[in-house]
Design an enzyme around this catalytic site. Structure first.
Site, PDB file in Angstrom:
ATOM      1  N   ASP A  10      -8.474 -49.974  22.123  1.00  0.00           N
ATOM      2  CA  ASP A  10      -8.481 -51.410  22.431  1.00  0.00           C
ATOM      3  C   ASP A  10      -7.269 -51.759  23.317  1.00  0.00           C
ATOM      4  O   ASP A  10      -6.383 -52.481  22.902  1.00  0.00           O
ATOM      5  CB  ASP A  10      -8.466 -52.251  21.130  1.00  0.00           C
ATOM      6  CG  ASP A  10      -7.261 -51.972  20.230  1.00  0.00           C
ATOM      7  OD1 ASP A  10      -6.657 -50.875  20.333  1.00  0.00           O
ATOM      8  OD2 ASP A  10      -6.903 -52.856  19.423  1.00  0.00           O
ATOM      9  N   HIS A 241       2.524 -46.481  18.488  1.00  0.00           N
ATOM     10  CA  HIS A 241       1.557 -46.164  17.415  1.00  0.00           C
ATOM     11  C   HIS A 241       0.470 -45.192  17.877  1.00  0.00           C
ATOM     12  O   HIS A 241       0.234 -44.156  17.259  1.00  0.00           O
ATOM     13  CB  HIS A 241       0.859 -47.453  16.937  1.00  0.00           C
ATOM     14  CG  HIS A 241       1.762 -48.477  16.367  1.00  0.00           C
ATOM     15  ND1 HIS A 241       2.310 -48.376  15.115  1.00  0.00           N
ATOM     16  CD2 HIS A 241       2.213 -49.653  16.879  1.00  0.00           C
ATOM     17  CE1 HIS A 241       3.051 -49.438  14.863  1.00  0.00           C
ATOM     18  NE2 HIS A 241       3.013 -50.221  15.922  1.00  0.00           N
TER      19      HIS A 241
HETATM   20  C1  BDR Z   1      -2.155 -50.720  15.905  1.00  0.00           C
HETATM   21  O1  BDR Z   1      -2.539 -52.067  16.163  1.00  0.00           O
HETATM   22  C2  BDR Z   1      -2.612 -52.307  17.548  1.00  0.00           C
HETATM   23  O2  BDR Z   1      -1.999 -53.510  17.866  1.00  0.00           O
HETATM   24  C3  BDR Z   1      -1.929 -51.141  18.224  1.00  0.00           C
HETATM   25  O3  BDR Z   1      -2.508 -50.873  19.470  1.00  0.00           O
HETATM   26  C4  BDR Z   1      -2.136 -50.020  17.259  1.00  0.00           C
HETATM   27  O4  BDR Z   1      -3.370 -49.385  17.466  1.00  0.00           O
HETATM   28  C5  BDR Z   1      -0.833 -50.695  15.174  1.00  0.00           C
HETATM   29  O5  BDR Z   1      -0.949 -51.346  13.950  1.00  0.00           O
HETATM   30 CA    CA Z   2      -4.633 -49.736  19.548  1.00  0.00          CA
END
Ligand code: BDR
Ligand code: CA
Length: 314
Positions: A10, A241
């Site tokens: 995303d 992340h």
């Molecule tokens: C996850 O949430 C999204 O905002 C980031 O892209 C990552 O996949 C971290 O909690």
């Molecule tokens: Ca993400």
């Protein structure tokens, strides 16, 4: 060893960086991107997926569009204060030339895995509705994927969007419950490890210098994301992340994992919380230990992971 992967995403600032790794790393064969709403709406996610591939000179990579919202609950507004309204820190972006794949994300996953049974790893770094939809189309996928790697959840760390829930799990807990308990070989890369990794401005300078046009977008969007981390978490740097899911795939020795059983809370105050029952641990009842065994990342050498990210993209 080469890893054929489908990257479900995303994008999203940290997604963009992970996509860059998936496009650039010599040991990854990127079979396609599948997009989901989450950090942005679905059209923006697909636009950004196409754009990032083109900026890397990889306009040949298929991008298939997927879930526009959660399976059951209403969709939450996209977090524009974290990723920017365009998902890439509100920086000005070049035009996209290519077109998305004609298939849905779920169909793309089913077709691609069936073409190469036993070979393909699904790496999912957004809400996991596309994986749930793919399982619905072809339940035997559980036998045909090589592995599923999910960036999401939290075992000991607590949440980042609620006191107990991580964003990707919270955004579609019903899909997450289905995917995490489907009985396929699965590794969860959650906040327990991603919060131990901080990509600093110095790392980003190296990445910007190494990635040409793509580097400008990665660095420009990082600057916006960095403001969020500074204001809300008081750190100078960002947690990469989504890149951590790829770090686990390519450098598993940097992580400590534990086998056990996962479940996702789908309703109420704790919605989106991931519950982890370590293998062999007895509880008052057996119901926490009845889902299929999976693997959860609990610890990491965070400095080594961010060095690996910067080295890969330098
Ligand atoms: C996850 O949430 C999204 O905002 C980031 O892209 C990552 O996949 C971290 O909690
Ligand atoms: Ca993400």
């Amino acid at each position: 060893m080469s890893h054929p992967i489908i990257f479900d995403t995303d994008p999203g600032v940290d997604d963009a960086q992970a996509i860059a790794i998936a496009l650039r790393h010599p040991d990854i064969e990127l079979l396609g991107l599948t997009t989901t709403y989450g950090n942005v709406d679905i059209e923006t996610a697909t636009h950004n997926g196409l754009l990032l591939c083109e900026l890397a000179g990889r306009g040949d990579v298929p991008v298939a569009q997927g879930a526009a919202g959660p399976m059951v609950k209403p969709r939450h507004p996209a977090p524009a204060h974290i990723h920017g309204a365009n998902g890439l820190g509100n920086i000005e972006l070049p035009e996209v030339k290519g077109k998305k794949d004609a298939r849905s994300a779920a169909q793309f996953i089913v077709d691609t895995v069936n073409e190469r049974p036993g070979e393909v790893t699904l790496v999912a770094v957004g809400p996991v509705g596309n994986l749930a939809a793919a399982l619905q189309l072809d339940p035997a996928l559980t036998e045909k994927v090589k592995r599923v790697v999910i960036m999401g959840g939290s075992v000991r760390e607590g949440g980042n969007v609620t006191p107990v829930a991580e964003a990707n799990m919270f955004n579609d807990p019903h899909a997450a419950q289905r995917v995490l308990t489907a009985g396929w070989p699965l590794t969860l890369v959650g906040l327990d490890v991603t919060h131990r990794c901080v990509l600093t401005p110095a790392h980003m300078q190296r990445i910007e210098a190494g990635q040409g046009e793509l580097g400008k977008v990665l660095a420009g969007s990082y600057a916006f994301y960095r403001d969020f981390y500074r204001e809300f978490l008081g750190i100078d740097g960002c947690c990469p992340h989504d890149s951590c899911a790829l770090a686990w795939l390519l450098r598993p020795e940097l992580f400590t994992t534990a086998p056990g059983h996962l479940a996702v809370v789908t309703e109420g105050l704790a919605e989106g919380q991931t519950l982890f029952a370590p293998e062999g641990r007895g509880f008052i009842q057996e119901r926490w230990s009845q889902t299929p065994l999976v693997e959860v990342c609990l610890e990491v050498d965070g400095e080594a992971v961010v060095e690996w990210i910067a080295d890969t993209l330098s």
